[in-house]
Design an enzyme around this catalytic site. Structure first.
Site, PDB file in Angstrom:
ATOM      1  N   LEU A  43       0.836  -1.290   0.123  1.00 42.97           N
ATOM      2  CA  LEU A  43      -0.092   0.033   0.173  1.00 42.97           C
ATOM      3  C   LEU A  43       0.840   1.340  -0.098  1.00 42.97           C
ATOM      4  O   LEU A  43       2.216   1.034   0.411  1.00 42.97           O
ATOM      5  CB  LEU A  43      -0.866   0.050   0.982  1.00 42.97           C
ATOM      6  CG  LEU A  43      -1.916  -1.326   1.310  1.00 42.97           C
ATOM      7  CD1 LEU A  43      -2.713  -1.120   2.603  1.00 42.97           C
ATOM      8  CD2 LEU A  43      -2.985  -1.058   0.198  1.00 42.97           C
ATOM      9  N   SER A  44       0.232   2.518  -0.300  1.00 44.84           N
ATOM     10  CA  SER A  44       1.166   3.486  -0.131  1.00 44.84           C
ATOM     11  C   SER A  44       1.692   3.716   1.094  1.00 44.84           C
ATOM     12  O   SER A  44       2.838   4.157   1.185  1.00 44.84           O
ATOM     13  CB  SER A  44       0.236   4.755  -0.807  1.00 44.84           C
ATOM     14  OG  SER A  44      -0.889   4.971   0.032  1.00 44.84           O
ATOM     15  N   GLU A  45       0.998   3.568   2.207  1.00 43.25           N
ATOM     16  CA  GLU A  45       1.602   3.610   3.575  1.00 43.25           C
ATOM     17  C   GLU A  45       1.211   2.565   4.365  1.00 43.25           C
ATOM     18  O   GLU A  45      -0.156   2.088   4.251  1.00 43.25           O
ATOM     19  CB  GLU A  45       1.337   5.027   4.118  1.00 43.25           C
ATOM     20  CG  GLU A  45       2.282   6.172   3.755  1.00 43.25           C
ATOM     21  CD  GLU A  45       1.774   6.947   2.485  1.00 43.25           C
ATOM     22  OE1 GLU A  45       2.531   7.841   2.052  1.00 43.25           O
ATOM     23  OE2 GLU A  45       0.651   6.974   2.083  1.00 43.25           O
ATOM     24  N   THR A  46       1.924   2.068   5.275  1.00 44.33           N
ATOM     25  CA  THR A  46       1.396   1.226   6.376  1.00 44.33           C
ATOM     26  C   THR A  46       2.049   1.800   7.732  1.00 44.33           C
ATOM     27  O   THR A  46       3.398   2.509   7.779  1.00 44.33           O
ATOM     28  CB  THR A  46       2.291  -0.196   6.077  1.00 44.33           C
ATOM     29  OG1 THR A  46       1.715  -0.754   4.953  1.00 44.33           O
ATOM     30  CG2 THR A  46       1.853  -1.046   7.211  1.00 44.33           C
ATOM     31  N   HIS A  75      -2.978  10.969   5.045  1.00 52.25           N
ATOM     32  CA  HIS A  75      -3.788   9.887   5.221  1.00 52.25           C
ATOM     33  C   HIS A  75      -3.724   8.875   6.171  1.00 52.25           C
ATOM     34  O   HIS A  75      -4.598   8.174   6.789  1.00 52.25           O
ATOM     35  CB  HIS A  75      -4.429   9.233   3.805  1.00 52.25           C
ATOM     36  CG  HIS A  75      -3.587   8.152   3.258  1.00 52.25           C
ATOM     37  ND1 HIS A  75      -2.501   8.001   2.808  1.00 52.25           N
ATOM     38  CD2 HIS A  75      -4.002   6.719   3.510  1.00 52.25           C
ATOM     39  CE1 HIS A  75      -2.222   6.588   2.453  1.00 52.25           C
ATOM     40  NE2 HIS A  75      -3.067   5.853   3.135  1.00 52.25           N
TER      41      HIS A  75
END
Length: 288
Positions: A43-46, A75
């Site tokens: 994902l774009s961030e974790t 986000h």
């Protein structure tokens, strides 16, 4: 086993926002472990929730893209706050949570209850540096179109550093097909997280935003909080919106099948706020 959730940020409907994987029990994980998990989720961030170290914080958050750690991101901040409240890990005090992360303490305001809850973060102070003429030429080569010259593109640092540029209108934003391989080199040379562009809709009341970060392993971020916050700071610096007491809506993600909605506001003191809805799409445990 570690409790985790995948939360869609900037959407009240599942699968239309920007997902963040939130690992609620991150104690004992090393940096290499966190990076490996972030690479695996893709994902774009974790994010990884840890006990606070600062006495004024409710919790500490570490934020990873598939390739690197970020000092702050929008986000993931909102999605993690949503997950923490939903899991009963922390209760907002007078409607406020305080997150500790790489840039320091982030105030998060909570209004309403699920499913109508709105979560809003106070953006860290922005540092803005206008791009050189040569870098603007390179940016236009990457995007494949001209950018607005009357609002010169700039590096906007709010923790992540975004290369921000205004397009002629929202339609021009939606039509972009950037050269991602070229953008990787450009971003790394400028030590930037990525490129965020925006353009106005004809009624002037809303803007369309797109954020590209191939150097972080994310060709296009579906709905980007720090990118939108950087756009707000850029607009204030360029005189495109008032420096206080203003609000507008930004939309993002339709080029990749999302329907993100962000509420951007600036208070009387010039503080920028980025807010929106969040919804949990997956609730479970991580085997680690």
């Amino acid at each position: 086993m570690r409790a985790c959730k995948i939360v869609d940020a900037f959407s009240a409907r599942p699968f239309l926002g920007n997902p963040v994987a939130v690992i609620l029990d991150a104690e004992g994980l090393q940096t290499a472990d966190m990076q490996a998990i972030a690479r695996w989720t893709n994902l774009s961030e974790t994010t990884f929730v840890l006990p606070a170290e600062h006495p004024d914080a409710d919790y500490r958050l570490r934020i990873f893209t598939p390739l690197s750690e970020l000092p702050f991101a929008g986000h993931p901040t909102l999605g993690s706050a949503h997950a923490i409240i939903e899991a009963g890990r922390h209760t907002p005090k007078n409607g406020v949570l305080v997150q500790e992360c790489g840039v320091g303490l982030i105030r998060i305001d909570i209004t309403g209850d699920a499913p109508d809850r709105i979560i809003t973060l106070a953006l860290p102070s922005a540092r803005i540096e206008t791009l050189s003429v040569d870098d603007i030429v390179e940016l236009e080569a990457i995007l494949g179109v001209r950018v607005r010259q009357d609002s010169a593109p700039a590096l906007v640092n709010v923790g992540p550093t975004w290369i921000v540029a205004q397009m002629t209108d929202a339609a021009a934003v939606l039509a972009l097909k950037p050269d991602f391989a070229r953008s990787v080199l450009f971003e790394r040379r400028l030590n930037a997280t990525g490129i965020t562009v925006f353009g106005r809709y004809p009624d002037g009341r809303a803007i369309e935003v797109r954020s590209f970060a191939p150097s972080c392993g994310i060709e296009e971020d579906p709905v980007c909080g720090s990118g939108n916050g950087s756009v707000a700071a850029f607009q204030i610096a360029r005189g495109l919106i008032p420096p206080f007491a203003t609000a507008y809506v930004a939309t993002q993600g339709q080029c990749i099948g999302r329907d993100g909605r962000l509420r951007i506001s600036v208070d009387e003191a010039g503080q920028i706020y980025v807010g929106g809805a969040c919804v949990t799409c997956l609730d479970g445990t991580l085997a680690s």
